[in-house]
Design an enzyme around this catalytic site. Structure first.
Site, PDB file in Angstrom:
ATOM      1  N   HIS A  13      78.865  36.670  69.855  1.00 24.02           N
ATOM      2  CA  HIS A  13      78.111  37.843  70.240  1.00 24.02           C
ATOM      3  C   HIS A  13      76.952  38.166  69.430  1.00 24.02           C
ATOM      4  CE1 HIS A  13      78.334  42.378  71.128  1.00 24.02           C
ATOM      5  NE2 HIS A  13      77.268  42.273  70.497  1.00 24.02           N
ATOM      6  N   ARG A  17      67.106  38.989  71.108  1.00 28.14           N
ATOM      7  CA  ARG A  17      65.929  39.841  71.560  1.00 28.14           C
ATOM      8  C   ARG A  17      65.103  38.700  72.606  1.00 28.14           C
ATOM      9  NH1 ARG A  17      68.577  43.978  70.193  1.00 28.14           N
ATOM     10  NH2 ARG A  17      68.743  44.374  68.040  1.00 28.14           N
ATOM     11  N   ASN A  42      70.895  43.004  76.412  1.00 28.47           N
ATOM     12  CA  ASN A  42      70.413  44.288  76.133  1.00 28.47           C
ATOM     13  C   ASN A  42      69.152  44.116  75.967  1.00 28.47           C
ATOM     14  OD1 ASN A  42      71.048  43.626  73.489  1.00 28.47           O
ATOM     15  ND2 ASN A  42      71.356  45.444  72.935  1.00 28.47           N
ATOM     16  N   ASP A 263      77.612  40.057  66.320  1.00 27.54           N
ATOM     17  CA  ASP A 263      77.002  41.200  66.448  1.00 27.54           C
ATOM     18  C   ASP A 263      75.399  41.355  65.592  1.00 27.54           C
ATOM     19  OD1 ASP A 263      76.227  43.361  67.826  1.00 27.54           O
ATOM     20  OD2 ASP A 263      77.269  44.746  67.059  1.00 27.54           O
TER      21      ASP A 263
HETATM   22  C1  NCD Z   1      73.157  46.111  68.944  1.00 24.19           C
HETATM   23  C2  NCD Z   1      71.580  45.954  69.053  1.00 24.19           C
HETATM   24  O1  NCD Z   1      70.896  46.413  68.468  1.00 24.19           O
HETATM   25  O2  NCD Z   1      71.109  45.517  70.279  1.00 24.19           O
HETATM   26  N1  NCD Z   1      73.326  47.218  68.083  1.00 24.19           N
HETATM   27  C3  NCD Z   1      74.422  47.347  67.335  1.00 24.19           C
HETATM   28  O3  NCD Z   1      74.490  48.395  66.419  1.00 24.19           O
HETATM   29  N2  NCD Z   1      75.533  46.538  67.380  1.00 24.19           N
HETATM   30  C4  NCD Z   1      73.883  46.862  70.055  1.00 24.19           C
HETATM   31  C5  NCD Z   1      75.204  46.757  70.169  1.00 24.19           C
HETATM   32  O4  NCD Z   1      75.678  45.635  70.467  1.00 24.19           O
HETATM   33  O5  NCD Z   1      75.927  47.535  70.116  1.00 24.19           O
HETATM   34 ZN    ZN Z   2      75.906  43.917  69.863  1.00 22.41          ZN
END
Ligand code: NCD
Ligand code: ZN
Length: 368
Positions: A13, A17, A42, A263
């Site tokens: 994960h 960008r 995203n 993440d």
């Molecule tokens: C993520 C992001 O900045 O794209 N932010 C986050 O707090 N984890 C989006 C996500 O995975 O929730």
């Molecule tokens: Zn994320």
């Protein structure tokens, strides 16, 4: 000096960008022994169709395009790369079947509408239980990656003692999805609560979860004391009882269901007068942070026993869940201070999480 060698690992994960920043973000992952990633969809616009021909005049990006951009920016050095399909109101069972058949589609990502950065196109999970999408995914062997938080809650339900957006989601939806689609492979992304951990443990081998370094190391108190906004990510940090459940899950010697997904979510502008972007940047330093988290959880990383537990979490369980090969390439972690540096990009500097907390060194260093 403690030092041990691990196979290169997969970050299941990560956010890389778009545009000029792709290169430094991917390089940071390569520099931390990462040999592959799930690159989150995203983007702007969201990566919500599989083929370039279906981009619908720019309404959506395709997996085909995003993978090409990622590879051109350095992800060609990865052994594995998955871009999950962002599930939107326009996702159809037919897209899933065709995408799976092409080999480009391996996973789908469900976002809570407006629930986090770039989640504007998210759709409530229940929609896909009824419109044939989860059924098609189950049949085609496509993994469902879930950002498990209920959307649109009032503040007192969003985060309260005894319940929050994540616990409500795991109480109300996940058991139903699990029961209705028993063969659907599900990854509960970045779990933060005992509630979610207990769900995963009770849900059988088709269910797994990723855990971030920050949720292993910190609690909500770390964010609140001094309002350290670099710790603001979604789902939010939780209580010590929740962190204890996460630590217990990852340090269980029989753990097969929990694995690394950082993440890592870089933001060149983190806090402004209007609020704070959600996301912690841990590119370049995630194995070191995970090692720190495992030690805080009581694992002795100088022992073979402790190193085996760590390797399962970082290198083995996720690879096995996604069907990736364990790698012969390796990297070494050493218990030796390492300075943390700001990452410079064409869009500005990105502050890695420890620096945002005024920690200028990490207790572990890495050697490729
Ligand atoms: C993520 C992001 O900045 O794209 N932010 C986050 O707090 N984890 C989006 C996500 O995975 O929730
Ligand atoms: Zn994320």
């Amino acid at each position: 000096m403690i030092e041990f060698t691990l196979p290169k690992w997969y970050d299941l994960h990560a956010h890389f960008r778009q545009g000029g920043v792709l290169e430094p973000y991917i390089k940071a992952h390569l520099d931390m022994g990462c040999a592959g990633a799930l690159a989150m969809p995203n983007t702007k616009p969201p990566t919500a169709v599989v083929f370039e021909d279906d981009e619908n005049n720019g309404k959506y990006w395709s997996i085909e395009r995003y993978m090409r951009d990622l590879r051109a920016a350095g992800a060609d050095k990865f052994k594995e790369l998955i871009v999950p399909l962002y599930l939107t109101i326009d996702t159809s069972p037919d897209m899933i079947i065709k995408g799976a058949g092409s080999g480009l589609l391996k996973a789908c990502k469900s976002y809570p509408p407006h629930g986090t950065t770039g989640a504007e196109y998210g759709v409530p999970t229940t929609k896909f239980m009824d419109n044939g999408v989860f059924e098609a995914m189950e049949q085609a062997g496509i993994v469902l990656c879930v950002h498990g938080e209920e959307h649109g809650l009032s503040p007192d339900h969003y985060f309260d003692y005894g319940q929050n957006a994540e616990t409500i989601f795991y109480d109300n939806y996940m058991p139903i999805v699990r029961d209705k689609f028993p063969n659907l492979k599900i990854v509960c992304e970045h779990v933060t609560t005992k509630k979610a951990v207990d769900f995963v443990l009770g849900a059988g081998p088709n269910t797994a979860a990723t855990i971030t370094p920050q949720h292993l190391i910190y609690t909500i108190g770390d964010l609140l004391q001094g309002l350290k906004y670099h710790l603001f990510c979604l789902p939010l940090l939780k209580y010590s009882e929740d962190r204890q459940a996460l630590r217990k899950a990852v340090t269980d010697p029989n753990n097969t269901q929990f694995f690394a997904g950082t993440d890592s979510a870089p933001h060149t502008t983190k806090a402004t007068d209007c609020g704070c972007a959600a996301g912690c940047f841990t590119g370049g330093i995630a194995p070191q942070l995970y090692a720190q988290g495992f030690e805080l959880a009581g694992v002795d990383l100088s022992s073979q026993y402790g190193q085996d537990i760590f390797r399962k979490f970082l290198c083995e369980n996720g690879a096995s869940f996604y069907g990736f090969n364990l790698l012969d390439d390796s990297f070494t972690l050493r218990k030796e201070d390492m300075p943390v540096k700001v990452l410079e990009t064409s869009e500005g500097n990105v502050v890695p999480l420890p620096l945002g907390l005024k920690n200028y060194t990490l207790p572990w260093s890495i050697k490729l």
